[in-house]
Design an enzyme around this catalytic site. Sequence first.
Site, mmCIF file in Angstrom:
data_model
loop_
_atom_site.group_PDB
_atom_site.id
_atom_site.type_symbol
_atom_site.label_atom_id
_atom_site.label_comp_id
_atom_site.label_asym_id
_atom_site.label_seq_id
_atom_site.Cartn_x
_atom_site.Cartn_y
_atom_site.Cartn_z
ATOM 1 N N CYS A 178 0.854 -1.185 0.000
ATOM 2 C CA CYS A 178 0.000 0.000 0.000
ATOM 3 C C CYS A 178 0.884 1.228 0.000
ATOM 4 O O CYS A 178 2.098 1.136 0.181
ATOM 5 C CB CYS A 178 -0.950 0.018 1.197
ATOM 6 S SG CYS A 178 -2.414 1.034 0.847
ATOM 7 N N GLU A 193 -16.762 -7.833 -4.876
ATOM 8 C CA GLU A 193 -15.324 -7.578 -4.719
ATOM 9 C C GLU A 193 -14.531 -8.884 -4.636
ATOM 10 O O GLU A 193 -13.460 -9.020 -5.221
ATOM 11 C CB GLU A 193 -15.067 -6.739 -3.459
ATOM 12 C CG GLU A 193 -15.392 -5.273 -3.587
ATOM 13 C CD GLU A 193 -14.334 -4.485 -4.375
ATOM 14 O OE1 GLU A 193 -13.396 -5.097 -4.901
ATOM 15 O OE2 GLU A 193 -14.480 -3.256 -4.467
ATOM 16 N N CYS A 229 -3.952 5.985 0.148
ATOM 17 C CA CYS A 229 -3.453 4.691 -0.333
ATOM 18 C C CYS A 229 -3.149 4.693 -1.831
ATOM 19 O O CYS A 229 -2.920 3.631 -2.422
ATOM 20 C CB CYS A 229 -4.472 3.598 -0.018
ATOM 21 S SG CYS A 229 -4.877 3.495 1.737
ATOM 22 N N CYS A 281 -0.186 4.277 1.769
ATOM 23 C CA CYS A 281 -0.525 5.257 2.803
ATOM 24 C C CYS A 281 0.579 5.485 3.848
ATOM 25 O O CYS A 281 0.706 6.581 4.376
ATOM 26 C CB CYS A 281 -1.847 4.901 3.466
ATOM 27 S SG CYS A 281 -1.934 3.216 4.099
ATOM 28 N N LYS A 319 -12.495 -4.950 1.936
ATOM 29 C CA LYS A 319 -11.952 -4.099 2.994
ATOM 30 C C LYS A 319 -12.863 -2.898 3.179
ATOM 31 O O LYS A 319 -13.067 -2.111 2.259
ATOM 32 C CB LYS A 319 -10.547 -3.648 2.614
ATOM 33 C CG LYS A 319 -9.923 -2.722 3.641
ATOM 34 C CD LYS A 319 -8.471 -2.451 3.357
ATOM 35 C CE LYS A 319 -7.912 -1.473 4.361
ATOM 36 N NZ LYS A 319 -6.495 -1.182 4.105
ATOM 37 N N LYS A 337 -11.947 -7.799 5.922
ATOM 38 C CA LYS A 337 -11.367 -6.947 6.955
ATOM 39 C C LYS A 337 -12.265 -5.765 7.243
ATOM 40 O O LYS A 337 -12.708 -5.136 6.299
ATOM 41 C CB LYS A 337 -9.996 -6.476 6.436
ATOM 42 C CG LYS A 337 -9.332 -5.449 7.286
ATOM 43 C CD LYS A 337 -8.038 -5.046 6.661
ATOM 44 C CE LYS A 337 -7.504 -3.899 7.499
ATOM 45 N NZ LYS A 337 -6.524 -3.143 6.804
ATOM 46 N N SER A 387 -6.586 -3.802 14.398
ATOM 47 C CA SER A 387 -6.016 -3.128 15.558
ATOM 48 C C SER A 387 -7.067 -2.669 16.574
ATOM 49 O O SER A 387 -6.868 -2.824 17.778
ATOM 50 C CB SER A 387 -5.182 -1.938 15.094
ATOM 51 O OG SER A 387 -5.962 -1.063 14.303
HETATM 52 C C1 PBG Z 1 -3.039 0.115 4.893
HETATM 53 C C2 PBG Z 1 -3.612 -0.787 5.941
HETATM 54 C C3 PBG Z 1 -4.465 -0.460 7.006
HETATM 55 C C4 PBG Z 1 -4.625 -1.632 7.737
HETATM 56 C C5 PBG Z 1 -3.920 -2.640 7.083
HETATM 57 N N1 PBG Z 1 -3.313 -2.094 5.972
HETATM 58 C C6 PBG Z 1 -5.034 0.845 7.417
HETATM 59 C C7 PBG Z 1 -6.000 1.544 6.545
HETATM 60 O O1 PBG Z 1 -6.460 1.031 5.522
HETATM 61 O O2 PBG Z 1 -6.311 2.695 6.883
HETATM 62 C C8 PBG Z 1 -5.408 -1.791 9.006
HETATM 63 C C9 PBG Z 1 -4.938 -2.871 9.927
HETATM 64 C C10 PBG Z 1 -5.400 -2.769 11.341
HETATM 65 O O3 PBG Z 1 -6.173 -1.862 11.733
HETATM 66 O O4 PBG Z 1 -4.983 -3.614 12.128
HETATM 67 N N2 PBG Z 1 -3.907 0.427 3.864
HETATM 68 ZN ZN ZN Z 2 -3.238 2.124 2.580
#
Ligand code: PBG
Ligand code: ZN
Length: 321
Positions: free
Chosen positions: A116, A229, A126, A118, A191, A244, A270
């Site tokens: 990614c 998706e 991203c 970001c 996602k 996710k 997280s």
């Molecule tokens: C990056 C990414 C994210 C997460 C995994 N890859 C953050 C987002 O999309 O803002 C989240 C993982 C987590 O919260 O444990 N794109």
């Molecule tokens: Zn990202």
Amino acid sequence: MIRPRRLRRTSTIRRMVRETFIRVDDLIYPMFVKHGKAEREPITSMLGHYRLSVDELAKEAEEVCSLGIPGVILFGLPKKKDRLGSEAYAQDGIVQQAVAAIKERVPELIIFTDVCLCEYTDHGHCGIIKDGQVDNDTTLEILSRIALSHARAGADFVAPSDMMDGRVRAIRDALERDGYKDTGILAYAVKYASSFYGPFREAADCAPKFGDRASYQMDPANAREALKEAFIDVEEGADIIMVKPALPYLDIIHQVCTQIDLPVAAFNVSGEYAMVKAADQKGWIEGEKVMMEVLLSIKRAGADLILTYFAKEVASLLREY
Ligand code: PBG
Ligand code: ZN
């Protein structure tokens, strides 16, 4: 009389009729890597997790492997962020160094790399910004470069988490073209634009500096779109499909698992981790039991693999049996 309680009478009977299990083989452990030496910087919102320098990361990877956990997923913190997120595809970038170091120390550990932008862009989105918008097709070229650089470093699977359209095909084509036919793709296919990523965004310093991710990540209200998706990513050549977050989307995990004939992974993100840890610290829940119940629910929904910050704790617990 029909008495379901007969099957619950003793722990041995309960053990015999149990339907769902968590195995250490199901777990993938997320890790954060940063520049420097001998660094272990605690992530305040994610108790027990650290931003590790490459040397410390390799040591920790060895511990993860010795617990029987089969895989890790890596997230990188670059030295410098810029408009194009150029460290993301640099051959000496932080994740590329980390992959090489782990492969040298514990070659049998399976390495997934988050693909990614970001964490690497100064704007925190991203993808690449054009006229104030995240431009899909320009981003595809960069994502392919990132994936290739990870494959060159030795990653077993690349895991695009950007939610651009067409990225699985773009990455698959790039990998094949360069001879990385055995490098797999774990697609963050479904996602959602979730507020459960809060602690991660602090850990990886990747919150968007303007706007939000709603123009590329999915609307939490949509279920049928999840299947769309997932099917697209299967069609484009993904090897494993991910949903996710996990806990607030068990219905989605279940539907995807029944409709798709690839392994399905769920990311216990997280925010899901932080809530359990915080309530446990306050003494409001028994954290360890809640952890097992949460992970069991994700398996019961049908997930084959779980990406979870709890992986080390779970693996230690499973060992005691
Ligand atoms: C990056 C990414 C994210 C997460 C995994 N890859 C953050 C987002 O999309 O803002 C989240 C993982 C987590 O919260 O444990 N794109
Ligand atoms: Zn990202």
